[in-house]
Enzyme design. Structure first.
Site, mmCIF file in Angstrom:
data_model
loop_
_atom_site.group_PDB
_atom_site.id
_atom_site.type_symbol
_atom_site.label_atom_id
_atom_site.label_comp_id
_atom_site.label_asym_id
_atom_site.label_seq_id
_atom_site.Cartn_x
_atom_site.Cartn_y
_atom_site.Cartn_z
ATOM 1 N N GLU A 1 -8.559 -7.064 -5.902
ATOM 2 C CA GLU A 1 -7.338 -7.679 -5.608
ATOM 3 C C GLU A 1 -7.284 -8.188 -4.043
ATOM 4 O O GLU A 1 -7.240 -7.405 -3.158
ATOM 5 C CB GLU A 1 -6.304 -6.567 -5.900
ATOM 6 N N HIS B 1 -5.274 1.229 -4.098
ATOM 7 C CA HIS B 1 -4.522 -0.162 -4.035
ATOM 8 C C HIS B 1 -4.014 -0.229 -2.757
ATOM 9 O O HIS B 1 -3.814 0.513 -1.909
ATOM 10 C CB HIS B 1 -3.163 -0.164 -4.901
#
Length: 256
Positions: free
Chosen positions: A169, A97
């Site tokens: 993302e 992430h």
């Protein structure tokens, strides 16, 4: 056809009361919903409570986690291992992430090692990739995503992606209210799948590629109607049972 996966990343949010209310509500909202896998990644302290609440609700929800260490035991203060996560029934583990890359200085190579260690331990990596706003504006999105994915492929082989989940993302869309258009997201997802297909078409055909970045009930259908978007990694909207369930239902309907 690939089965969509909608996963909630709760990040650093939660309390006993909030986790109980959220999962109780989500269990109710997902009653009778089919055609989509729904997962949540609570903060580590609440994984035990989440496991119990998910079981009470009939195990409609997959339990995940937000991180893992590269060791299963030993003198590694503050870390948690794949073996510990398995002990609580967590199977889908987020790695790579952008917040881990930025705040904890995790490199592509380090994340690739985590990816491989999860696979060795029989867990499902939810492998996040994505570009910054500056990289996006410079037209570097596809190159950045390729570099991040190739950190795994070049070391462990393209077959390592079998059974894994990739979450695209764009960093500039995470928690900002901004979002890539469905068409732009599809273009990047298609390029990711093409990158993998150039090495192994069968692996590319089965790998789940989620979109993440300000996904909401209002825009979920547009994303899921795209052929290479196989679900979502959801942040803020996953903290509300009705909103998160609506996103999951949109995925099930679009991919039916």
């Amino acid at each position: 056809m690939r089965r969509p996966v909608v996963m909630g990343n709760w990040k650093l949010n939660g309390s006993k009361a909030m986790v109980t209310e959220l999962l109780t509500g989500l269990n109710a909202e997902l009653e009778g919903v089919e055609g989509v896998d729904v997962a949540v990644a609570p903060p580590a302290l609440y994984i035990d409570l989440a496991e119990r609440l998910i079981a009470e609700g009939g195990n409609k929800i997959i339990l995940g986690a937000q991180n893992t260490d590269l060791n299963n035991s030993g003198a590694f203060t503050g870390d948690m291992s794949p073996e510990m996560l398995k002990d609580f029934g967590a199977t889908h583990i987020i790695i790579g992430h952008s917040e881990r890359r930025e705040y904890h200085n995790e490199s592509d190579e380090f994340i690739a090692k985590k990816f491989n260690f999860l696979k060795e331990n029989g867990l499902t990596p939810v492998f996040c990739i994505g570009e910054s706003e500056a990289q996006n504006e410079a037209g570097e999105t596809e190159a950045v995503c390729a570099r991040q994915i190739n950190a795994v492929i070049d070391t462990y082989g393209v077959e390592a992606l079998n059974g894994a989940i990739i979450a695209y993302e764009p960093i500039w869309a995470i928690g900002t209210g901004k979002a890539a258009t469905a068409e732009d997201a599809q273009r990047i997802h298609a390029s990711i799948r093409a990158l993998i297909a150039a090495k192994d078409e069968a692996v590319a055909a089965q790998v789940i590629i989620q979109y993440g970045g300000s996904v909401k009930p209002e825009n979920a259908e547009a994303y899921f109607s795209q052929p290479d978007i196989d679900g979502a990694l959801v942040g803020g909207a996953s903290l509300d049972a009705k909103s998160f369930a609506a996103i999951a239902k949109a995925a099930a309907a679009a991919k039916a």
